[in-house]
Design an enzyme around this catalytic site. Structure first.
Site, PDB file in Angstrom:
ATOM      1  N   GLN D 116      38.138  14.109 -21.857  1.00 59.18           N
ATOM      2  CA  GLN D 116      39.570  13.788 -21.932  1.00 59.18           C
ATOM      3  C   GLN D 116      39.869  12.530 -21.129  1.00 59.18           C
ATOM      4  OE1 GLN D 116      42.273  17.037 -20.962  1.00 59.18           O
ATOM      5  NE2 GLN D 116      43.459  15.631 -19.717  1.00 59.18           N
ATOM      6  N   SER D 119      44.297  10.917 -17.429  1.00 55.58           N
ATOM      7  CA  SER D 119      44.759  10.477 -16.102  1.00 55.58           C
ATOM      8  C   SER D 119      44.259   9.079 -15.748  1.00 55.58           C
ATOM      9  CB  SER D 119      44.247  11.443 -15.021  1.00 55.58           C
ATOM     10  OG  SER D 119      44.808  12.700 -15.196  1.00 55.58           O
ATOM     11  N   SER D 151      35.953  14.892 -16.561  1.00 50.37           N
ATOM     12  CA  SER D 151      34.753  15.724 -16.446  1.00 50.37           C
ATOM     13  C   SER D 151      33.940  15.572 -17.719  1.00 50.37           C
ATOM     14  CB  SER D 151      35.140  17.184 -16.200  1.00 50.37           C
ATOM     15  OG  SER D 151      36.029  17.633 -17.171  1.00 50.37           O
ATOM     16  N   GLU D 234      46.084  23.517 -22.373  1.00 50.27           N
ATOM     17  CA  GLU D 234      45.343  23.619 -21.120  1.00 50.27           C
ATOM     18  C   GLU D 234      45.940  24.697 -20.241  1.00 50.27           C
ATOM     19  OE1 GLU D 234      45.533  20.094 -18.725  1.00 50.27           O
ATOM     20  OE2 GLU D 234      43.834  20.721 -17.491  1.00 50.27           O
ATOM     21  N   GLU D 367      52.828  21.541  -7.748  1.00 50.24           N
ATOM     22  CA  GLU D 367      54.208  21.059  -7.683  1.00 50.24           C
ATOM     23  C   GLU D 367      54.781  20.849  -9.087  1.00 50.24           C
ATOM     24  OE1 GLU D 367      51.657  19.802  -5.862  1.00 50.24           O
ATOM     25  OE2 GLU D 367      52.249  20.790  -4.000  1.00 50.24           O
TER      26      GLU D 367
END
Lengths: 371, 397, 371, 397
Positions: D116, D119, D151, D234, D367
């Site tokens: 993936q 980010s 990953s 996810e 958060e």
């Protein structure tokens, strides 16, 4: 797969709706607030409606004995709703604890309890843990003498079920409340006001011999059902606070939009969901007479006892000043939650019991029970 | 260092002289207090002529201790908390000479009790949302509105009042600060009952209350700034001298532990010791803060102390009930009463538990104090504001 | 008024500035990170600079014996700064613990320690509490045999101070490290790497008899000074996180402006302020030989041990992904904090000791030490 | 209820038939997996022809259990987590028929591993701030940028990629979603070492990477919507069957307690029992959530489970170190390694403590999850946004 069902069934949802409708219709929070000034007029008619009109007094009594023949699953739903409304009725003390203490005894009392014609209370302090010490009074020729303090449900009861230590073990005697001296106690939770009971050669009838297991089972069921009441209390606190903070504006914004409060409410939601799961598990295990039932009850009692207090404390704080006022109902939940936390065995006691049940004892088996 | 010691020595002499000239036992109480004020020994950090001597505030506790030792009457500081702690420093900062002449001495002697008319049902944490209106009428203002959470309103002769004088400007800009006469016929005080059963506070309804313009504190429209001076004083009130170990709530719970060996359990002991340590940490933090203030390093850390105090009072009083068990489920008295001060130690454990809940709400909620610490101490950005530039009357309520 | 001064004096602030300047100049975090891959080259020159050039090895040794003659107040400042920099030098183990163990013994070793010419370590596991069990080796004609595991400061030491149980009580022997087998341990905190030490008839010299009190005092001072180190760790975590969150932008805003994070950082600030006060109190009480010193140490050790862990855990979480990376120094603080929490007596042990000291015993005096 | 039972019975028969026709022992592993896919027994809730039978997802665990009992080879689900858990449902929702034909089967059989590329250093919680550029070049896109926290990048043949195709519109509007070939020469994978010493993740640098437009998923500019479909999957991954009591971290700590009677202390026992109860509460909450999903009541509650899991893993692993004492201060191995999965149980307590810190960061920080629960479950207002309507290129970075 023998996994217990932790969801609410359709039948259970219907029962919830019925109880909730009745409470919304018949119980204004102001009536509960008035109890703190000694006005208990709301109690009798409300209990009659629940016990007799809805027939919930006999929920846990088999149909053959005049009851509904339902299980702890259904009783838990009732407790949840009563908790959600801080309803001042003796369902937990009479229809759960006292009823289980005499269930299957074949006594006429059972049918009277089932019909809601008689309301009973087990004469132990409200704080008594399922494995804790019991008050044991003395019976001489059917006349009972002794004192039991801080009993819940006496003020609403006709009959006291009194543990008596006899030569062949623990017995339960039924004693008409009218033959005893009941001293109402100014209680932290006036919606379940406690009382001290003194028996001075009060006439009683033995309704069960060899009753230790029955009393323990009654207290364990009390602890398990109390967990559902605590889930109800916590749910109200969460929903009420979310609702209020969506309305309340400060600094030109809905207060519920401030991130620190959002995160606390989200945490509380996680707690209420977990509490629902463990309380449901305890009720389901009790209903199924599952071998894990004692563990399930100890988990639920330990978890939900603290959950309800946290929820009520957060609700009060997040309501701000209005939550500190006598007129706003949030304090009723705080007082109920804090009292419930100490009932049928404090969470710390429940965890200590649990430690033994799941082989995580404090003491080293080699070294003995040293600190 | 020598200078500091010299100042303290000189002050000590002044106290000695005063006590020699005014026998604390035989002098009329009010006369004694008035004389002490006039001698500058009321609050030594105030200017000469205003009850003080222009000295560092750290010297006051020693003066108070000297008077207490001598058996002198005090000014009943606990029943005039608002006056002494909040009104006085605000008057000092913003009052006219005439106002200072009029108000300061009877305030300090306790001849006039003060209360505070700030909070409203719609203006809690967001105090600048005050909606109580003050409309000019010649050399007076006419005030209408509702205030809440007013302690001592039933006893007070005077009040500090925050009111809206201009709804057409953004909310912080339209406020003005007044001294209000609580004996005005337009004032109605109703007790506000709390979850403890007591009515420590009041609601105050103002209907056509007339205030002379001479009792305005600060300029018209400057009320927010003046009110903040008041509030900063509230949060800075750390109290005077050293606090002994196991004072307050932790002492109550420690005593309950010692008195109830039969109720001890490991989980309760663990929590007791954690809270005991945290109470000591708070006590020593307070001691350190006092030492800082004494050498003139004040800061917004008072907010942190208030946070900690509230949290500990709440957790300790909750533990007390759990430790007491059955006894913890009993409440001493639900009767409606109107006490003039909080009595944590005189009342029962249930009262302590319930009353402590107010500690994190009154005088600035813990949430607001955390904002203050984050923004003023740590320099983190303020909350996004949507109401800064909008005229008050156009804000959603 | 005999209230202990909890502020930093001007002299102490100067000392802090000196140490901080040196560390900023001579210790890059990347050098500490490299220690996790076995590169310890930073240690010796840095320790030499601190111990000899700044003369801090002799801080606690009287001037008459070749030291600086300062007190625990100054040593605490050094520990704070070393914690703030996770500095990999044996100040705590040698200049505090080992030094106090032999202070006043009149041995030449003391002057060598004072000069920074010799570095020593007390041969006890780093986890040993001041009142905990001590390893006691056997000495036969000055030859010591036995094993001590998880000793801190050995890898940097020339001399081991070994507790030996003799017929007339505990003695301390000085043993050259060269005469022992030191097995470095892969440690959670490689900036204070532990080692197992084996003595096989290692030649030693008795430097103190009747040494139990000295060893206990050394460990107590270790616990008290560790509290200041923990305050340093926590301070760095707070300041570093505040700094990062003022820079970091997400959603078009400084991340430090999100209220939930602001409140957590404000809570952490309150904790660091409290930690500073209790650590200062412990240091001041030790310096003044105050009767409350043992209580003060137990409070500080209990409070600051958890504070540093909380601060490091919050720092890591609030840094987000970058905090999980090897290159960013925050993990050095987490590993130091978690290790320190277990050193010289875990907070739980410290509180248990404290309970006895302040008359809040667990056991009922009437009922005995039952659970 | 009958219908449900009928469906389950019929499915069970299909499994029986399949296993009779494909001997799990003698059939070639990949052939077996391809046949299972073609028989619709890969993920029964997918459509017929796409590895499924259009049945409720709650029926899958039983099918998997049957195959496991029969000793059938599995598709190594733990080394293709991104492919199976995230890419597949996104392909199903947004893929063209051609894309589904190309990608689904080798994905499920594990012949192609996926990673993936979402980010970035500047786009963590704020994923929509992705700055990696994709510029159109005929029927291809040319991609340049840097991704992080990837990953399996060193093992993957394919990646799901979020890239900015239009910097002139607000940030959520300028993103497009692609399937990227990880063997492209413009891809450079560098291990990203973590605090455990391991490099479980990678940084991925993209330089002139060419992606055919046929590998675009969803419309140009629709990348944010597609990415959210991926992320919701996810967070919803709750795992298959029942979880036994004392699974995972709580089991490790309970075992350590039982094995170390000499290290027991009341404070540690108190925390152990609290966390044991909370772990059971989390386990039962997960069980309840699975039961809800099985009867088709899915919701955003998966976020709550992830929160709880992270919190418990962190608190339990911290307690484990404290319980072990001296042993807890030793670390098993700091050597740089590049594992393909997290090994909580195989590594030492120090590793568990450090690795668990990532649980509240990876796949959505706690958060962000709390925001999601507050907004989507409780209906509380969203955060004030300042970046909604600003072109991406004008945002402060």
């Amino acid at each position: 797969m023998t996994e217990l069902n932790l969801l609410y069934t359709d039948v259970e949802d219907d029962l919830r709706r019925t109880v909730r409708d009745l409470l919304e219709d018949r119980l204004d929070p102001s009536a509960v607030i008035a109890m703190y000034d000694g006005d208990r007029t709301v109690v009798d008619p409300l209990w009659k409606a629940i016990a007799q009109d809805l027939g919930l007094a006999g929920l846990l009594i088999p149909e053959a004995e005049g009851g509904v023949g339902a299980s702890a699953r259904e009783a838990a739903i009732v407790c949840e709703e009563l908790g959600r409304a801080v309803a001042p009725v003796p369902f937990l003390t009479s229809a759960v604890v006292a009823t289980i203490a005499v269930a299957g005894s074949g006594q006429e009392l059972v049918a009277d309890l089932a019909a809601g014609a008689t309301t009973a209370a087990l004469a132990v302090p409200f704080t008594t843990a399922p494995e804790g010490p019991l008050p044991a009074l003395v019976a001489t020729n059917g006349a009972l003498t002794g004192t039991v303090s801080s009993v819940a449900g006496v003020l609403e009861a006709d009959v006291l079920l009194v543990p008596v230590e006899e030569s062949d073990g623990l017995a339960i005697y039924a004693v008409p409340v009218a033959g005893t001296t009941v001293q109402a106690v100014a209680s932290l939770d006036m919606s379940r006001q406690l009382a001290d009971v003194t028996l001075d050669a009060a006439p009683g009838t033995r309704v069960r011999s060899d009753a230790a297991n029955s009393v323990r089972a009654a207290l364990r069921a009390g602890a398990a059902m109390l967990a559902s009441e605590q889930v109800g209390v916590a749910s109200w606190c969460l929903a009420g606070t979310v609702g209020y903070l969506r309305e309340r504006r400060q600094f030109g914004r809905q207060v519920g939009g401030f991130q620190a409060l959002k995160h606390r409410l989200a945490d509380l939601y996680v707690g209420v969901e977990s509490g629902t799961a463990v309380a449901r598990y305890a009720a389901a295990a009790l209903a199924a007479d599952d071998s894990d039932s004692q563990v399930a009850t100890a988990i639920a009692a330990s978890y939900c006892g603290n959950l309800a207090v946290t929820a009520a404390e957060e609700a009060l704080q997040l309501h701000g000043g209005i939550g500190m006022t006598w007129e706003h109902p949030v304090h009723l939940y705080l007082k109920r939650a804090k009292t419930d936390q100490l009932a049928f065995g404090h969470p710390g006691e429940q965890r200590r019991r649990l430690a033994d049940l799941v082989d995580l004892p404090f003491g080293s088996t080699e070294a003995g029970e040293s600190q | 260092m020598n200078t500091e010691t010299d100042v303290a020595d000189k002050l000590s002499e002044q106290v000695t002289t005063f006590l020699a000239e005014h026998d604390p036992v035989t002098t009329d109480r009010i006369e004694f207090l008035r004389a002490r004020f006039d001698a500058g020994l009321a609050w030594v950090h105030f200017p000469v002529g205003r009850g003080g001597l222009g000295l560092p505030p750290g010297l006051q506790p020693e003066v108070d201790a000297r008077f207490a030792e001598a058996g002198a009457p005090d000014n009943h500081p606990r029943i005039n908390v608002i006056g002494l702690g909040m009104a006085a420093p605000t008057l000092m900062a913003y009052g006219t000479e005439e106002q200072l002449d009029t108000f300061l001495r009877p305030l300090w002697t306790g001849e006039q009790i003060w209360c505070q008319l700030f909070s409203e049902p719609g203006a809690g944490s967001d105090l600048a949302a005050v909606a109580t209106r003050a409309v000019r009428d010649g050399d007076h203002w006419v005030v209408d509105g509702q205030k809440v959470w007013t302690s001592s309103a039933q006893n007070a002769q005077l009040a500090i009042l925050l009111a809206r004088t201009d709804p057409d400007v953004p909310k912080h800009a339209g406020l003005t600060y007044f001294v209000c006469d609580m004996t005005d016929p337009g004032i109605e005080v109703r007790p506000l009952r709390q979850i403890t059963g007591e009515a420590e506070f009041n609601e105050v309804f103002l209907t056509g209350v007339r205030i002379p313009d001479s009792q305005r504190l600060g300029a018209v429209g400057e009320g927010w700034k003046v009110a903040n001076a008041t509030l900063n004083n509230e949060r800075l009130a750390i109290g005077g001298g050293p606090v002994p170990r196991e004072s307050g709530m932790v002492g109550v719970v420690a005593a309950a532990w010692r008195a109830n060996p039969g109720r001890r359990r490991p989980d309760l002991h663990g929590r007791l010791m954690e809270l005991w340590v945290e109470s000591e940490a708070a006590r020593l933090t307070g001691q350190r803060l006092r030492q800082k203030l004494a050498v003139g390093q004040p800061g917004p850390e008072g907010a942190a102390m208030k946070l900690t105090f509230a949290r500990l009072a709440q957790r300790l009083s909750g533990l007390e009930l759990e430790l007491l068990g059955e006894e913890g489920l009993r409440y001493d008295d639900w009767t409606l009463r109107r006490p003039l001060e909080v009595d944590f130690l005189g009342r029962g454990p249930g009262y302590r538990y319930l009353r402590a809940k107010g500690n994190s709400i009154e005088g600035g909620t813990s949430e607001i104090l955390l904002n203050i610490v984050a923004e003023r101490v740590l320099g983190l950005p303020p909350e996004p504001r949507v109401d800064r530039d909008v005229p008050f009357k156009e804000l959603a309520k």
